[in-house]
Write a protein that holds these residues in place. Structure first.
Motif, PDB file in Angstrom:
ATOM      1  N   ILE A 193       5.402   5.347  -6.255  1.00  0.00           N
ATOM      2  CA  ILE A 193       5.025   5.280  -7.391  1.00  0.00           C
ATOM      3  C   ILE A 193       4.638   6.942  -8.008  1.00  0.00           C
ATOM      4  N   ILE A 194       3.858   7.464  -7.126  1.00  0.00           N
ATOM      5  CA  ILE A 194       3.429   8.741  -7.366  1.00  0.00           C
ATOM      6  C   ILE A 194       4.418   9.673  -7.483  1.00  0.00           C
TER       7      ILE A 194
ATOM      8  N   ALA B 198      -2.779   5.997  -9.235  1.00  0.00           N
ATOM      9  CA  ALA B 198      -3.165   5.569  -7.847  1.00  0.00           C
ATOM     10  C   ALA B 198      -4.377   4.839  -8.155  1.00  0.00           C
TER      11      ALA B 198
ATOM     12  N   LEU C 283      -4.356  -3.696  -6.310  1.00  0.00           N
ATOM     13  CA  LEU C 283      -3.918  -4.087  -4.781  1.00  0.00           C
ATOM     14  C   LEU C 283      -4.900  -4.740  -3.986  1.00  0.00           C
TER      15      LEU C 283
ATOM     16  N   TYR D 296      -3.617   1.228  -9.437  1.00  0.00           N
ATOM     17  CA  TYR D 296      -2.819   0.471  -8.643  1.00  0.00           C
ATOM     18  C   TYR D 296      -3.678   0.184  -7.384  1.00  0.00           C
ATOM     19  N   THR D 297      -4.557   0.988  -6.765  1.00  0.00           N
ATOM     20  CA  THR D 297      -5.190   0.620  -5.641  1.00  0.00           C
ATOM     21  C   THR D 297      -6.182  -0.632  -5.785  1.00  0.00           C
TER      22      THR D 297
ATOM     23  N   ILE E 208       2.142   3.113  -3.296  1.00  0.00           N
ATOM     24  CA  ILE E 208       1.684   4.139  -4.109  1.00  0.00           C
ATOM     25  C   ILE E 208       2.486   5.556  -4.007  1.00  0.00           C
TER      26      ILE E 208
ATOM     27  N   GLY F 211       0.723  -1.261  -0.060  1.00  0.00           N
ATOM     28  CA  GLY F 211       0.076  -0.053   0.120  1.00  0.00           C
ATOM     29  C   GLY F 211       0.825   1.042  -0.053  1.00  0.00           C
TER      30      GLY F 211
END
Length: 263
Positions: free
Chosen positions: A59-60, A78, A85, A81-82, A56, A53
């Motif tokens: 990554i951002i 985001a 995940l 990806y969320t 993220i 988690g």
């Protein structure tokens, strides 16, 4: 943008410490029961479980700083990806919960859009009557002492933030107050951090208070109830704001160290 992101790290740490102190003081004064320490094994297990988690954030920030995608595109990345995940890794999401979350997001977004509409009306009226320009001119005449000027800028930005959305505050106030702040020795990046903390204060203060209204909508609690208990955390925000305003290193140390920033 890269310098501003790097500049935000230390102020964020300062703000976190101030908030922790405020939370501890509130917990002690109200007699909240202390939690039970789960042991370091439990801490490491929870930290390991949180790594996917927390990625993220990496990554951002990495995507924006490297130029792979813009800040707006980062929101879409985001979300994707969320979803992956929660569906594939944590397995806490299914289509039923997704629809419930989407419905609640629509409700929350409706509240935000309504507040932005109200904020836009205030923005129009303030522009029509040249309130911000008047404040800027008045500020230049009130004092020539830097710490007084910076304090007045903070007060004006806070007041503007209580009536307008953050984007509107930044767009209107920056061209007016940035030259004044630079004239008295404040770096543009430092001014950006001062602006953002003031916006954070404004976003948590009615009558507009977008963040507070959204939080209250999510938590299903009234704004009046929140306002009765929020004052220690306001104090923490103000303490962090004063440190960032009057200690330039909090904002400029990392941009200079990591990116060779100089202005």
């Amino acid at each position: 943008v890269g310098a501003l992101i790097a500049a935000g790290l230390l102020p964020a740490a300062v703000l976190m410490v101030c908030m922790l102190i405020a939370a501890y003081a509130v917990a002690v004064s109200r007699g909240y029961p202390a939690g039970v320490f789960p042991g370091w094994a439990g801490v490491f297990h929870a930290a390991a479980a949180a790594v996917p988690g927390l990625l993220i954030v990496v990554i951002i920030l990495a995507g924006i700083l490297s130029g792979v995608f813009t800040a707006t595109e980062a929101a879409s990345i985001a979300v994707i990806y969320t979803l992956l995940l929660t569906f594939l890794i944590y397995r806490t999401m299914n289509w039923h919960y997704l629809m419930l979350a989407a419905a609640k997001a629509v409700k929350t977004t409706g509240v935000v859009l309504l507040l932005i509409g109200v904020s836009a009306m205030f923005q129009y009226l303030m522009g029509l009557y040249e309130v911000a320009d008047f404040m800027g001119e008045l500020l230049g005449k009130v004092s020539t002492t830097p710490w007084v000027v910076f304090l007045l800028i903070n007060v004006i930005l806070f007041v503007l933030g209580t009536f307008m959305d953050m984007a509107a505050t930044i767009l209107i106030a920056t061209p007016i107050f940035l030259p004044i702040a630079m004239k008295f020795g404040m770096d543009p990046v430092q001014f950006g951090m001062v602006m953002l903390i003031n916006c954070a204060l404004g976003l948590n203060t009615p009558p507009v208070g977008t963040t507070q209204f959204v939080g209250c909508a999510i938590g299903e609690i009234s704004v009046g109830a929140v306002m009765k208990t929020i004052w220690p955390f306001y104090g923490a925000l103000v303490a962090a704001l004063m440190l960032v305003t009057y200690v330039p290193s909090f904002s400029l140390a990392l941009p200079r160290l990591l990116m060779g920033y100089a202005h």
